[in-house]
Design a protein around this motif. Structure first.
Motif, mmCIF file in Angstrom:
data_model
loop_
_atom_site.group_PDB
_atom_site.id
_atom_site.type_symbol
_atom_site.label_atom_id
_atom_site.label_comp_id
_atom_site.label_asym_id
_atom_site.label_seq_id
_atom_site.Cartn_x
_atom_site.Cartn_y
_atom_site.Cartn_z
ATOM 1 N N LEU B 25 20.214 -14.788 0.341
ATOM 2 C CA LEU B 25 19.211 -14.826 -0.727
ATOM 3 C C LEU B 25 19.757 -15.560 -1.956
ATOM 4 C CD1 LEU B 25 17.559 -11.324 -0.785
ATOM 5 C CD2 LEU B 25 16.646 -13.454 0.070
ATOM 6 N N LEU B 28 19.446 -19.152 -1.345
ATOM 7 C CA LEU B 28 18.032 -19.527 -1.406
ATOM 8 C C LEU B 28 17.594 -19.650 -2.866
ATOM 9 C CD1 LEU B 28 15.849 -19.899 0.785
ATOM 10 C CD2 LEU B 28 15.057 -17.614 0.244
ATOM 11 N N GLY B 29 18.040 -18.698 -3.692
ATOM 12 C CA GLY B 29 17.706 -18.747 -5.107
ATOM 13 C C GLY B 29 18.293 -19.963 -5.783
ATOM 14 N N ARG B 32 15.830 -22.630 -5.003
ATOM 15 C CA ARG B 32 14.432 -22.526 -5.414
ATOM 16 C C ARG B 32 14.226 -22.426 -6.921
ATOM 17 N NH1 ARG B 32 10.635 -18.513 -2.788
ATOM 18 N NH2 ARG B 32 9.174 -19.983 -3.713
ATOM 19 N N LEU B 33 15.149 -21.799 -7.652
ATOM 20 C CA LEU B 33 14.895 -21.572 -9.076
ATOM 21 C C LEU B 33 15.080 -22.870 -9.868
ATOM 22 C CD1 LEU B 33 16.447 -18.053 -9.474
ATOM 23 C CD2 LEU B 33 14.070 -18.676 -9.602
ATOM 24 N N PRO B 34 14.415 -22.981 -11.019
ATOM 25 C CA PRO B 34 14.316 -24.285 -11.677
ATOM 26 C C PRO B 34 15.557 -24.793 -12.419
ATOM 27 C CG PRO B 34 13.033 -22.629 -12.834
ATOM 28 C CD PRO B 34 13.479 -21.995 -11.583
ATOM 29 N N TYR B 37 20.400 -21.941 -15.734
ATOM 30 C CA TYR B 37 20.556 -20.558 -16.203
ATOM 31 C C TYR B 37 19.933 -19.570 -15.216
ATOM 32 C CZ TYR B 37 21.387 -23.448 -20.217
ATOM 33 O OH TYR B 37 21.867 -24.423 -21.037
ATOM 34 N N ASN B 38 18.736 -19.918 -14.698
ATOM 35 C CA ASN B 38 18.111 -19.043 -13.708
ATOM 36 C C ASN B 38 18.910 -19.009 -12.415
ATOM 37 O OD1 ASN B 38 15.764 -18.197 -15.162
ATOM 38 N ND2 ASN B 38 15.108 -20.311 -15.061
ATOM 39 N N LEU B 40 22.099 -19.267 -12.205
ATOM 40 C CA LEU B 40 23.254 -18.393 -12.403
ATOM 41 C C LEU B 40 22.894 -16.926 -12.190
ATOM 42 C CD1 LEU B 40 25.073 -19.955 -15.442
ATOM 43 C CD2 LEU B 40 25.975 -19.629 -13.173
ATOM 44 N N HIS B 41 21.649 -16.552 -12.529
ATOM 45 C CA HIS B 41 21.223 -15.176 -12.277
ATOM 46 C C HIS B 41 21.439 -14.819 -10.814
ATOM 47 C CE1 HIS B 41 19.272 -13.515 -15.831
ATOM 48 N NE2 HIS B 41 18.920 -14.735 -16.146
ATOM 49 N N THR B 42 20.979 -15.688 -9.927
ATOM 50 C CA THR B 42 21.105 -15.348 -8.502
ATOM 51 C C THR B 42 22.560 -15.375 -8.065
ATOM 52 O OG1 THR B 42 20.835 -17.616 -7.821
ATOM 53 C CG2 THR B 42 18.860 -16.292 -7.940
ATOM 54 N N LEU B 100 16.705 -25.909 -21.162
ATOM 55 C CA LEU B 100 16.086 -24.861 -20.348
ATOM 56 C C LEU B 100 14.873 -25.460 -19.644
ATOM 57 C CD1 LEU B 100 17.717 -23.209 -22.569
ATOM 58 C CD2 LEU B 100 16.115 -21.398 -22.090
ATOM 59 N N CYS B 101 14.465 -24.822 -18.528
ATOM 60 C CA CYS B 101 13.362 -25.381 -17.756
ATOM 61 C C CYS B 101 12.060 -25.272 -18.548
ATOM 62 C CB CYS B 101 13.227 -24.660 -16.423
ATOM 63 S SG CYS B 101 12.788 -22.931 -16.585
ATOM 64 N N GLU B 103 9.268 -23.813 -18.118
ATOM 65 C CA GLU B 103 8.605 -22.522 -18.255
ATOM 66 C C GLU B 103 9.200 -21.686 -19.376
ATOM 67 O OE1 GLU B 103 9.778 -23.656 -15.431
ATOM 68 O OE2 GLU B 103 8.360 -23.416 -13.774
ATOM 69 N N SER B 104 10.361 -22.084 -19.868
ATOM 70 C CA SER B 104 11.051 -21.253 -20.853
ATOM 71 C C SER B 104 10.226 -21.128 -22.120
ATOM 72 C CB SER B 104 12.404 -21.845 -21.182
ATOM 73 O OG SER B 104 13.170 -21.937 -20.011
#
Lengths: 164, 115
Positions: B25, B28-29, B32-34, B37-38, B40-42, B100-101, B103-104
């Motif tokens: 996962l 995968l993250g 998939r994530l933009p 920073y996002n 790094l979360h995964t 930042l992406c 959506e931020s």
């Protein structure tokens, strides 16, 4: 001198674990070699600070409780990120916010920052120069007051009790 | 008769599967994530639990032998160092001007240091 002995014991235990052989001989070898490691690196830490073993032992139950909280939070974080990753359409509202902290010592700030990074939806990016706020990246910004409150009341409480 | 070794074996396999699933996962993250920073979360959260699960599975399989002790030490070090690595990567990225992406919504960090 007392500091050398106190810091040698955890290093010797660590040596036993890394070496993969827990025995008196190995532990003693680690104990003998630890000052060689401590000597060059002690200037990086607040080495001369007074250590009180009784104080450290009294904190152990609180530290165990902190570890339990951390384990639960890590599991929750993983499930939450897994849900986000597995969603067919990625729909997130990320952003960076400031989070005020009460911790004063370096150990406390490091612990709270690492804890925030391992808990759901938050990632520490930096500490302000005056050590009063953390910059935290949130994966979903909408409940930001909630997250500030949960960091202050839940996580920081345990960290302060366990390490400061 | 079911022995304790059998139970440990089953538990070890369960931890291995859970750990590998979370590592999967995480990757995968990463795709998939933009933005960084996002992502790094995964990699910090999921990577930590995934790798820790695999290490725990090794410990359950071989017991407190040389290999098991080393495995659990590695697991604990990962738990300790993954957040630090994520912090340094995110800080360096932000200071080098990685945006930042789209959506931020908010960025309260950009005013805190001299560009």
């Amino acid at each position: 001198m007392k500091q050398y002995i106190v810091y040698s014991i955890p290093l010797a235990i660590l040596w036993c674990f890394v070496n993969g052989d827990i025995s008196i001989v190995n532990f003693t070898f680690g104990l003998v070699m630890s000052p060689v490691v401590i000597k060059p690196f002690k200037s990086l830490y607040n080495f001369e600070a007074e250590v009180s073993i009784r104080n450290d032992i009294r904190r152990i139950p609180k530290q165990l409780r902190y570890l339990a909280v951390l384990a639960i939070e890590i599991t929750k974080a993983n499930i939450m990120v897994a849900k986000i990753v597995l969603r067919p359409r990625i729909n997130i509202n990320p952003g960076i916010i400031t989070v005020p902290i009460r911790a004063k010592t370096d150990v406390g700030i490091t612990a709270i920052a690492n804890t925030i990074s391992l808990t759901p939806g938050t990632l520490t990016i930096d500490v302000a120069d005056d050590k009063s706020v953390l910059y935290v990246h949130l994966i979903d910004i909408h409940d930001r007051e909630e997250i500030r409150a949960s960091i202050r009341d839940d996580l920081e409480e345990y960290v302060l009790e366990a390490l400061e | 008769m079911i022995g304790i070794g059998f139970v440990l074996d089953i538990l070890s396999n369960i931890f291995l599967i859970v750990g590998l699933f979370f590592v999967f996962l995480g990757m995968l993250g990463l795709i998939r994530l933009p933005d960084v920073y996002n992502r790094l979360h995964t990699t910090t959260k999921i990577g930590t639990l995934g790798a820790f699960g695999v290490m725990l599975s090794i410990l359950l399989k071989v017991g407190f032998s040389a290999m098991g002790l080393k495995a659990i030490t590695i697991g604990l070090f990962l738990l300790l160092t993954a957040p630090v690595a994520a912090h340094m990567i995110a800080r360096a990225a932000h200071r080098h001007g990685v945006d930042l992406c789209d959506e931020s919504i908010i960025d309260e960090y950009c005013d805190s240091y001299d560009k």
